[in-house]
Motif scaffolding. Sequence first.
Motif, mmCIF file in Angstrom:
data_model
loop_
_atom_site.group_PDB
_atom_site.id
_atom_site.type_symbol
_atom_site.label_atom_id
_atom_site.label_comp_id
_atom_site.label_asym_id
_atom_site.label_seq_id
_atom_site.Cartn_x
_atom_site.Cartn_y
_atom_site.Cartn_z
ATOM 1 N N LEU A 229 -1.359 0.500 3.245
ATOM 2 C CA LEU A 229 -0.183 -0.035 2.566
ATOM 3 C C LEU A 229 0.982 -0.179 3.528
ATOM 4 O O LEU A 229 1.745 -1.157 3.472
ATOM 5 N N VAL A 230 1.129 0.794 4.412
ATOM 6 C CA VAL A 230 2.164 0.674 5.446
ATOM 7 C C VAL A 230 1.878 -0.538 6.325
ATOM 8 O O VAL A 230 2.782 -1.323 6.661
ATOM 9 N N GLY A 231 0.593 -0.710 6.708
ATOM 10 C CA GLY A 231 0.231 -1.855 7.528
ATOM 11 C C GLY A 231 0.489 -3.173 6.817
ATOM 12 O O GLY A 231 0.946 -4.154 7.427
ATOM 13 N N THR A 232 0.208 -3.208 5.501
ATOM 14 C CA THR A 232 0.457 -4.426 4.741
ATOM 15 C C THR A 232 1.946 -4.741 4.680
ATOM 16 O O THR A 232 2.364 -5.912 4.782
ATOM 17 N N CYS A 233 2.780 -3.708 4.536
ATOM 18 C CA CYS A 233 4.233 -3.917 4.573
ATOM 19 C C CYS A 233 4.664 -4.513 5.907
ATOM 20 O O CYS A 233 5.540 -5.394 5.962
ATOM 21 N N VAL A 234 4.039 -4.046 7.000
ATOM 22 C CA VAL A 234 4.358 -4.607 8.316
ATOM 23 C C VAL A 234 4.010 -6.089 8.342
ATOM 24 O O VAL A 234 4.795 -6.929 8.816
ATOM 25 N N THR A 235 2.824 -6.441 7.830
ATOM 26 C CA THR A 235 2.405 -7.848 7.819
ATOM 27 C C THR A 235 3.357 -8.703 6.988
ATOM 28 O O THR A 235 3.742 -9.806 7.398
ATOM 29 N N LEU A 236 3.757 -8.191 5.815
ATOM 30 C CA LEU A 236 4.588 -8.979 4.915
ATOM 31 C C LEU A 236 6.025 -9.097 5.398
ATOM 32 O O LEU A 236 6.690 -10.135 5.187
ATOM 33 N N LEU A 237 6.536 -8.051 6.044
ATOM 34 C CA LEU A 237 7.946 -8.031 6.425
ATOM 35 C C LEU A 237 8.189 -8.452 7.867
ATOM 36 O O LEU A 237 9.348 -8.630 8.260
ATOM 37 N N LEU A 238 7.107 -8.598 8.666
ATOM 38 C CA LEU A 238 7.292 -8.949 10.077
ATOM 39 C C LEU A 238 8.062 -10.261 10.265
ATOM 40 O O LEU A 238 8.924 -10.351 11.167
ATOM 41 N N PRO A 239 7.827 -11.304 9.442
ATOM 42 C CA PRO A 239 8.619 -12.530 9.620
ATOM 43 C C PRO A 239 10.116 -12.298 9.472
ATOM 44 O O PRO A 239 10.922 -12.948 10.158
ATOM 45 N N GLU B 244 10.618 -14.660 -3.495
ATOM 46 C CA GLU B 244 9.802 -14.168 -2.381
ATOM 47 C C GLU B 244 9.664 -12.657 -2.448
ATOM 48 O O GLU B 244 8.597 -12.099 -2.169
ATOM 49 N N ALA B 245 10.739 -11.981 -2.844
ATOM 50 C CA ALA B 245 10.673 -10.524 -2.969
ATOM 51 C C ALA B 245 9.661 -10.129 -4.030
ATOM 52 O O ALA B 245 8.866 -9.190 -3.856
ATOM 53 N N VAL B 246 9.675 -10.840 -5.166
ATOM 54 C CA VAL B 246 8.700 -10.549 -6.228
ATOM 55 C C VAL B 246 7.281 -10.810 -5.723
ATOM 56 O O VAL B 246 6.355 -10.030 -5.984
ATOM 57 N N ARG B 247 7.113 -11.915 -5.000
ATOM 58 C CA ARG B 247 5.777 -12.248 -4.480
ATOM 59 C C ARG B 247 5.284 -11.180 -3.511
ATOM 60 O O ARG B 247 4.107 -10.820 -3.519
ATOM 61 N N LEU B 248 6.184 -10.651 -2.675
ATOM 62 C CA LEU B 248 5.801 -9.608 -1.723
ATOM 63 C C LEU B 248 5.409 -8.324 -2.451
ATOM 64 O O LEU B 248 4.456 -7.638 -2.068
ATOM 65 N N VAL B 249 6.164 -7.998 -3.524
ATOM 66 C CA VAL B 249 5.844 -6.786 -4.286
ATOM 67 C C VAL B 249 4.476 -6.932 -4.961
ATOM 68 O O VAL B 249 3.647 -6.001 -4.951
ATOM 69 N N VAL B 250 4.222 -8.110 -5.554
ATOM 70 C CA VAL B 250 2.932 -8.340 -6.198
ATOM 71 C C VAL B 250 1.797 -8.259 -5.185
ATOM 72 O O VAL B 250 0.745 -7.652 -5.437
ATOM 73 N N ALA B 251 2.005 -8.884 -4.010
ATOM 74 C CA ALA B 251 0.972 -8.839 -2.971
ATOM 75 C C ALA B 251 0.706 -7.399 -2.538
ATOM 76 O O ALA B 251 -0.448 -6.982 -2.351
ATOM 77 N N LEU B 252 1.793 -6.608 -2.406
ATOM 78 C CA LEU B 252 1.625 -5.213 -1.997
ATOM 79 C C LEU B 252 0.856 -4.430 -3.054
ATOM 80 O O LEU B 252 -0.014 -3.611 -2.725
ATOM 81 N N LEU B 253 1.162 -4.690 -4.353
ATOM 82 C CA LEU B 253 0.446 -3.997 -5.408
ATOM 83 C C LEU B 253 -1.040 -4.376 -5.419
ATOM 84 O O LEU B 253 -1.906 -3.522 -5.645
ATOM 85 N N VAL B 254 -1.327 -5.648 -5.160
ATOM 86 C CA VAL B 254 -2.726 -6.089 -5.132
ATOM 87 C C VAL B 254 -3.492 -5.390 -4.008
ATOM 88 O O VAL B 254 -4.598 -4.870 -4.198
ATOM 89 N N TYR B 255 -2.882 -5.364 -2.826
ATOM 90 C CA TYR B 255 -3.567 -4.722 -1.702
ATOM 91 C C TYR B 255 -3.643 -3.209 -1.883
ATOM 92 O O TYR B 255 -4.583 -2.567 -1.403
#
Length: 442
Positions: A143-153, A165-176
């Motif tokens: 999950l930490v790694g996924t946050c890095v992938t999502l927030l790196l841009p 975009e924030a909602v989409r990132l939260v949903v993606a994080l919950l899915v992963y």
Amino acid sequence: MTAPPSPPGRWAVRIGDDASTGPVTLPIGQPVVAPLLKQAVVAGLVLGAAIASTVTPWLPVTDATTMWWGVGCALLALLIAALIPRWPLLLRVELLLPAVDFVAVGLLRYGTGESRSVFLAIVVLPVIWIAANPGRRHIAFPLVGTCVTLLLPYVIAPGVVPGSEAVRLVVALLVYAAVATVTNELARRATLRLDVAKRQRRVMEAEIVQAALMQQALLPNDTTVLPTQLDAVGVCLPAKRVGGDFYDWFPTKTGAAFTLGDVMGKGVAAGMIAAAVRSVIRSTVDDADAAHGLRRAAAGIATGGGDILSGQFTTCFHLRVDRDGTAQWADAGHGLTILRRADGTREALRSADLPLGIGSSWASVTTTLADGDAIVTFSDGVLDLFGTDADTFDRFAAFLDEHATAAATVDAVAALAEASDHTDDVTILAVTYRAAEVSDER
């Protein structure tokens, strides 16, 4: 009687590659291939995504330099994975490879359309890679790694994150997170089942080893119990840890009795039947009729038609030799016994009687042994050492003539069996009569 040069009771327990003699040591390359294969898949997808974005007009490239930096990170992790077979100590940092992949996918995502990138799904591979390891902490790490992938841009190009975009990132994080949790739980359950299976296998192997040791203990290893007129030597080499063949000898009031049996099949079940047949025949020690031992053994292993053992049968040769050389034998479908006279002539000792478990009656045959005569009985596993065609019996008979004594024949057969990967139990028993000992006693 001169004792044979080596103990007559020999036993070979064939140990498989998973035997209880200790853990199997695998070549260095085998247990460390998995990281290389995993990383090769991730690196291949990242490189393929970059190439497809470069040559395909409908896949955007918003920052080519960052995109190729992502490819470089994935290939660097692949290089490290390729070095693991040479330096297995690198396995200690194996989880750094998917950590690098999170960065690689984040860079690829930024360089191929940022939030519109179609390649974000690649991040599921390092998520599964880490989450499949034991321990609940391996749910948090991906999950930490996924946050890095999502927030790196947003680290590369800081700015305000739109609400959608924030909602989409939260949903993606919950899915992963769900993917990581399910993967970790499935891996935990698979590990538990594997541990149970390993424990059961160790218990089963220990029981099989004990059965093999018990079967070995049942083989006769003392010729001093025999009359001085009789010399015996035998060998039993099972194809598995527990075999269906057996040989035996024991003293009687007038001389000694000898038995060789071959139970259909191999393994523990055949070994149990062999032990039962041996025990019942031994119980007829005071009976002068050799066939009576076979009849008693057949009754001892008889089962109802619906029992699992109803289709089992046992071929058996039972011999009783008196001190004066009178030999009485009975054959239950065995047919693999040779009487070799001291003058070099041979005759086969066989009957038309059926094996135990099939036949219902057996008859005894009497013959007289002279000084130096030997009776050699063996299982069909011995014939397999001389080929599989119709004349193998004759080839073995010629092989018997090549050796001066029956004991030498047994040793030669044992050497052949131990030098080959025989698929059937190899058992041979040789009994030699010494009439000179009778004269000495008189």
